[in-house]
Design a protein around this motif. Structure first.
Motif, PDB file in Angstrom:
ATOM      1  N   ASN A  74      15.961  66.831  12.803  1.00  0.00           N
ATOM      2  CA  ASN A  74      14.514  67.030  12.834  1.00  0.00           C
ATOM      3  C   ASN A  74      14.233  68.450  12.365  1.00  0.00           C
ATOM      4  OD1 ASN A  74      14.913  68.794  15.102  1.00  0.00           O
ATOM      5  ND2 ASN A  74      14.834  67.023  16.476  1.00  0.00           N
ATOM      6  N   ARG A  75      12.961  68.829  12.347  1.00  0.00           N
ATOM      7  CA  ARG A  75      12.593  70.133  11.808  1.00  0.00           C
ATOM      8  C   ARG A  75      13.086  71.283  12.691  1.00  0.00           C
ATOM      9  NH1 ARG A  75      12.370  69.967   6.624  1.00  0.00           N
ATOM     10  NH2 ARG A  75      11.211  68.112   5.917  1.00  0.00           N
ATOM     11  N   VAL A  76      13.178  71.034  13.993  1.00  0.00           N
ATOM     12  CA  VAL A  76      13.687  72.078  14.880  1.00  0.00           C
ATOM     13  C   VAL A  76      15.145  72.369  14.565  1.00  0.00           C
ATOM     14  CG1 VAL A  76      14.182  72.688  17.278  1.00  0.00           C
ATOM     15  CG2 VAL A  76      12.037  71.542  16.707  1.00  0.00           C
ATOM     16  N   THR A  77      15.961  71.322  14.468  1.00  0.00           N
ATOM     17  CA  THR A  77      17.375  71.546  14.145  1.00  0.00           C
ATOM     18  C   THR A  77      17.535  72.072  12.731  1.00  0.00           C
ATOM     19  OG1 THR A  77      17.608  69.208  13.564  1.00  0.00           O
ATOM     20  CG2 THR A  77      18.287  69.839  15.757  1.00  0.00           C
ATOM     21  N   ALA A  78      16.632  71.699  11.836  1.00  0.00           N
ATOM     22  CA  ALA A  78      16.677  72.230  10.474  1.00  0.00           C
ATOM     23  C   ALA A  78      16.539  73.747  10.491  1.00  0.00           C
ATOM     24  CB  ALA A  78      15.574  71.605   9.630  1.00  0.00           C
ATOM     25  N   ASP A  79      15.579  74.241  11.264  1.00  0.00           N
ATOM     26  CA  ASP A  79      15.389  75.688  11.354  1.00  0.00           C
ATOM     27  C   ASP A  79      16.608  76.369  11.958  1.00  0.00           C
ATOM     28  OD1 ASP A  79      12.877  75.387  10.273  1.00  0.00           O
ATOM     29  OD2 ASP A  79      11.816  75.512  12.193  1.00  0.00           O
ATOM     30  N   LEU A  80      17.208  75.740  12.979  1.00  0.00           N
ATOM     31  CA  LEU A  80      18.385  76.322  13.623  1.00  0.00           C
ATOM     32  C   LEU A  80      19.574  76.376  12.669  1.00  0.00           C
ATOM     33  CD1 LEU A  80      18.191  74.614  17.136  1.00  0.00           C
ATOM     34  CD2 LEU A  80      17.758  77.019  16.614  1.00  0.00           C
ATOM     35  N   ILE A  81      19.752  75.318  11.892  1.00  0.00           N
ATOM     36  CA  ILE A  81      20.874  75.264  10.960  1.00  0.00           C
ATOM     37  C   ILE A  81      20.726  76.322   9.877  1.00  0.00           C
ATOM     38  CG2 ILE A  81      21.855  73.854   9.101  1.00  0.00           C
ATOM     39  CD1 ILE A  81      21.633  71.462  10.970  1.00  0.00           C
ATOM     40  N   VAL A  82      19.522  76.469   9.347  1.00  0.00           N
ATOM     41  CA  VAL A  82      19.283  77.490   8.332  1.00  0.00           C
ATOM     42  C   VAL A  82      19.492  78.883   8.924  1.00  0.00           C
ATOM     43  CG1 VAL A  82      17.517  78.558   6.876  1.00  0.00           C
ATOM     44  CG2 VAL A  82      17.744  76.064   6.937  1.00  0.00           C
ATOM     45  N   ARG A  83      19.010  79.075  10.141  1.00  0.00           N
ATOM     46  CA  ARG A  83      19.173  80.372  10.810  1.00  0.00           C
ATOM     47  C   ARG A  83      20.656  80.703  10.988  1.00  0.00           C
ATOM     48  NH1 ARG A  83      19.250  82.883  15.853  1.00  0.00           N
ATOM     49  NH2 ARG A  83      17.742  84.592  16.083  1.00  0.00           N
ATOM     50  N   GLU A  84      21.429  79.704  11.417  1.00  0.00           N
ATOM     51  CA  GLU A  84      22.858  79.939  11.615  1.00  0.00           C
ATOM     52  C   GLU A  84      23.541  80.284  10.301  1.00  0.00           C
ATOM     53  OE1 GLU A  84      26.765  77.903  13.736  1.00  0.00           O
ATOM     54  OE2 GLU A  84      25.023  76.649  13.274  1.00  0.00           O
ATOM     55  N   SER A  85      23.185  79.581   9.225  1.00  0.00           N
ATOM     56  CA  SER A  85      23.823  79.843   7.930  1.00  0.00           C
ATOM     57  C   SER A  85      23.541  81.265   7.464  1.00  0.00           C
ATOM     58  CB  SER A  85      23.343  78.832   6.891  1.00  0.00           C
ATOM     59  OG  SER A  85      21.980  79.025   6.558  1.00  0.00           O
ATOM     60  N   ARG A  86      22.312  81.735   7.689  1.00  0.00           N
ATOM     61  CA  ARG A  86      21.969  83.097   7.281  1.00  0.00           C
ATOM     62  C   ARG A  86      22.725  84.133   8.115  1.00  0.00           C
ATOM     63  NH1 ARG A  86      15.466  81.857   6.829  1.00  0.00           N
ATOM     64  NH2 ARG A  86      15.525  80.922   4.730  1.00  0.00           N
ATOM     65  N   LEU A  87      22.850  83.861   9.411  1.00  0.00           N
ATOM     66  CA  LEU A  87      23.571  84.801  10.262  1.00  0.00           C
ATOM     67  C   LEU A  87      25.045  84.863   9.876  1.00  0.00           C
ATOM     68  CD1 LEU A  87      23.380  86.677  12.783  1.00  0.00           C
ATOM     69  CD2 LEU A  87      24.209  84.730  14.101  1.00  0.00           C
ATOM     70  N   LEU A  88      25.662  83.712   9.625  1.00  0.00           N
ATOM     71  CA  LEU A  88      27.066  83.702   9.224  1.00  0.00           C
ATOM     72  C   LEU A  88      27.271  84.442   7.910  1.00  0.00           C
ATOM     73  CD1 LEU A  88      28.135  80.049  10.152  1.00  0.00           C
ATOM     74  CD2 LEU A  88      28.739  82.163  11.350  1.00  0.00           C
ATOM     75  N   ALA A  89      26.320  84.283   6.982  1.00  0.00           N
ATOM     76  CA  ALA A  89      26.414  85.008   5.715  1.00  0.00           C
ATOM     77  C   ALA A  89      26.326  86.510   5.951  1.00  0.00           C
ATOM     78  CB  ALA A  89      25.306  84.543   4.775  1.00  0.00           C
TER      79      ALA A  89
END
Length: 350
Positions: free
Chosen positions: A71-86
């Motif tokens: 859903n859109r909530v998990t979408a935001d979390l996944i994108v946030r995690e990818s940016r932090l890992l980068a």
């Protein structure tokens, strides 16, 4: 054999992906000949995503973990995690670098993000935690806390920056009343937290990288050493380091009575009975018996290492409970932490 995956176009793929070099879509990643997939059990959280492990060719262990938004909530979390890992990849963190998942690709899947990361080694502490009599054995529990403490010390040493007043409760009383408007319990909790916040603010800690959900399910160990830490969706590049300390101790204490029948004594923990939700946390905050002393030493050790007064250890744990109450997805889980917090603050004051 893998389930069909709809067409996906790559948004970001590193020059040398961890697996399937040259992959240009999520579909190609899944359909690479010889790849096998394992879907992990979904969390019961309302906003949980899906995680799929990919095992390439003749390998006997997964090499990639793919997170899919539901859903859109998990979408935001996944994108946030990818940016932090980068961002973490750009930092020099010698103590913890080998334990961090590495970003392997960010994809678009029918308008929702999917992120592929490398798989870090180890077995979650949670796995051993629920084995027969694990939490009843002092040596095994001590080893779990020692491993967590060493990893957090390394993370803090790698990322330590300017000091500031302890900020565990910044804005939290307002969030409590906003989550439960016109609720007398929430109002009482918010009022009590103002006093706890004032005591905490007297201490200072450095700002560090923060994991944000540092509990036994996200901490992987090999031979009693942390070899992987996963799920960085709640992480920060600069934040209050004591939040991770509190989260590990509280989540560990919460399930001490998980395998004990209601009303019975909990094996290995003198004085602890399975007498209601949060019994293990109440037991830990008492600071008595071997488990309470272990939790106290775990938190006070972090306070001293970070330059804050050791005597604030109970306040740190109370603040950790408040933080869970305001951020937990599941409403019942959040309310249970809220109610337990009010009970504990009343006991501390009496």
């Amino acid at each position: 054999m893998t389930a069909p995956v709809s067409a996906a176009h790559v948004l970001r793929v590193p020059a040398e992906p961890a697996a399937a070099p040259g992959t240009t879509s999520l579909r190609a990643l899944f359909e690479t000949p010889g790849n096998r997939a394992i879907m992990l059990d979904a969390s019961r959280d309302p906003n949980a995503g899906l995680t799929i492990f990919l095992i390439p060719g003749e390998a006997d262990q997964p090499r990639l973990a793919v997170k899919l938004a539901t859903n859109r909530v998990t979408a935001d979390l996944i994108v946030r995690e990818s940016r932090l890992l980068a961002d973490l990849e750009c930092r020099q963190m010698g103590h913890v670098d080998p334990t961090l998942p590495r970003l392997a690709g960010v994809f678009d899947l029918d308008g929702m993000p999917a992120v592929a990361t490398t798989v870090v080694p180890g077995i979650p502490i949670r796995t051993a935690y629920h084995e027969f009599r694990h939490v009843a054995r002092r040596d095994l529990v001590k080893a779990d806390f020692a491993a967590a403490s060493r990893w957090l010390a390394g993370l803090h040493a790698d990322s330590m920056a300017e000091t500031a007043p302890i900020s565990l409760l910044t804005g939290v009383p307002e969030l409590v009343t906003a989550r439960w408007p016109n609720d007398p319990v929430a109002s009482a909790v918010a009022q009590g937290l103002e006093c706890v916040a004032a005591r905490l603010a007297a201490g200072r800690t450095p700002r560090t990288v923060v994991h944000g959900d540092f509990w036994a399910g996200n901490v992987l160990v090999t031979d009693r050493v942390v070899t992987g830490v996963v799920d960085w969706a709640s992480g920060q590049l600069s934040g209050e380091p004591l939040g991770d300390v509190a989260r590990f101790a509280l989540s560990y204490a919460l399930y001490l009575d998980r395998h004990t029948r209601p009303g019975r004594a909990v094996v290995g923990h003198p004085g602890l009975r399975a007498d209601g939700w949060g019994a293990g946390i109440r037991y830990a905050l008492a600071g008595q018996q071997w488990f309470g002393r272990l939790v106290r030493d775990f938190v006070t050790g972090a306070l001293v290492r970070l330059g804050a007064p050791a005597g604030l250890w109970r306040e740190v744990l109370l603040a950790g409970l408040a933080e869970i109450a305001v951020v937990a997805d599941h409403p019942d889980f959040a309310a249970q932490h809220r109610d337990l917090l009010l009970r504990l603050m009343s006991e501390v004051q009496s």
